[in-house]
Design a protein around this motif. Structure first.
Motif, PDB file in Angstrom:
ATOM      1  N   ARG A  12       0.827  -1.208   0.000  1.00 29.22           N
ATOM      2  CA  ARG A  12       0.000   0.000   0.000  1.00 29.22           C
ATOM      3  C   ARG A  12       0.864   1.262   0.000  1.00 29.22           C
ATOM      4  NH1 ARG A  12      -4.413  -1.815   4.649  1.00 29.22           N
ATOM      5  NH2 ARG A  12      -5.337  -3.571   3.503  1.00 29.22           N
ATOM      6  N   GLU A  14       2.472   4.933  -0.576  1.00 31.04           N
ATOM      7  CA  GLU A  14       2.047   6.298  -0.856  1.00 31.04           C
ATOM      8  C   GLU A  14       2.839   6.734  -2.088  1.00 31.04           C
ATOM      9  OE1 GLU A  14       1.221  10.183  -1.259  1.00 31.04           O
ATOM     10  OE2 GLU A  14       3.281   9.562  -0.873  1.00 31.04           O
ATOM     11  N   GLY A 212       1.077   6.821   8.398  1.00 34.88           N
ATOM     12  CA  GLY A 212       0.832   5.574   7.687  1.00 34.88           C
ATOM     13  C   GLY A 212       1.893   4.516   7.853  1.00 34.88           C
ATOM     14  N   GLN A 213       2.995   4.816   8.547  1.00 37.57           N
ATOM     15  CA  GLN A 213       4.063   3.829   8.650  1.00 37.57           C
ATOM     16  C   GLN A 213       3.703   2.748   9.657  1.00 37.57           C
ATOM     17  OE1 GLN A 213       6.786   6.744  11.392  1.00 37.57           O
ATOM     18  NE2 GLN A 213       7.846   5.157  10.289  1.00 37.57           N
TER      19      GLN A 213
END
Length: 245
Positions: A12, A14, A212-213
């Motif tokens: 997923r 970025e 998001g990590q």
């Protein structure tokens, strides 16, 4: 032509982060006689990374069923053709010259078989934050990293995501450790027990911190029971390797 294989597990991604990682790799200047390959390994069969990245014959795309970051890295390791293997996460940024410095550190000393470098955290607002606990620039004797890790509540004195290691050594140790997080710590600790390494005090990576990590503060990465289980297993493997020496 000698080869260094850069391994990036992708899940997923970025788009802007992955593209910036590529640009930081494409800008690297290597010593004469060396080249790099980028093994972009998707955790799952989505084809997203191949759509996001430009056409470049140095990029080798791969995929497998969803299994987590350690398995994804190891699938890439199986395809790596380089004598050296360098980790690069999908949202991080290599600094100019880091691959050349990694190569020089390992090939310039018969005892050194892995290397790491200084990291600056890259915050969402662009601020760069350093770490005060870096070791001195230079070789790291076997056992030094493990001793520090044990004395400091399982905290390393250097960042495992910057690891560059001889491929043969990584394979001998089973690649990235099969745990749900801290797999890079497991590989680094094991390598540091058996062989000498090197820490380069020049900044080699901007480590992006963003919501998001997978290892973001407050995430499942730090859940107590699982964290303790991972640290116990890493420690026991290190002790077993020490007993062989």
């Amino acid at each position: 032509m000698r080869l260094i294989s850069v391994i990036t597990p992708v899940h997923r991604p970025e788009p802007g982060h992955l593209t910036q990682a590529y640009r930081s790799l494409a800008a690297q200047e290597l010593p004469a006689g060396w080249a790099w390959e980028w093994l972009v390994q998707e955790d799952g069969r989505t084809g997203v990374a191949e759509e996001l990245l430009p056409s470049d014959e140095r990029i080798s795309h791969g995929s497998g069923r969803h299994g987590g970051v350690a398995i994804t890295r190891n699938l890439a390791l199986s395809r790596a053709r380089g004598e050296l293997v360098k980790n690069l996460d999908q949202d991080d940024v290599l600094m100019p010259g880091v691959l050349a410095r990694d190569i020089a550190a390992i090939t310039g000393n018969d005892r050194v078989r892995w290397t790491t470098s200084r990291v600056l955290d890259l915050l969402p607002d662009g601020e760069l934050v350093g770490f005060d606990g870096d070791p001195p620039h230079g070789p790291l004797e076997p056992g030094v990293v493990l001793d520090h890790w044990r004395r400091n509540d399982f905290r390393l004195p250097l960042h495992p995501t910057t690891l560059c290691i001889e491929r043969d050594l990584a394979v001998m140790l089973g690649g990235w450790m099969a745990v749900p997080g801290s797999d890079d710590t497991g590989l680094l600790i094991a390598a540091s027990v058996l062989t000498a390494g090197f820490f380069d005090a020049t900044v080699g990576l901007h480590y992006r911190k963003w919501p998001g990590q997978g290892s973001a503060a407050g995430s499942e990465h730090y859940e107590t029971v699982e964290w303790n289980a991972r640290m116990k297993l890493i420690d026991e493997r290190a002790a077993a390797l020490q007993s062989l020496l």
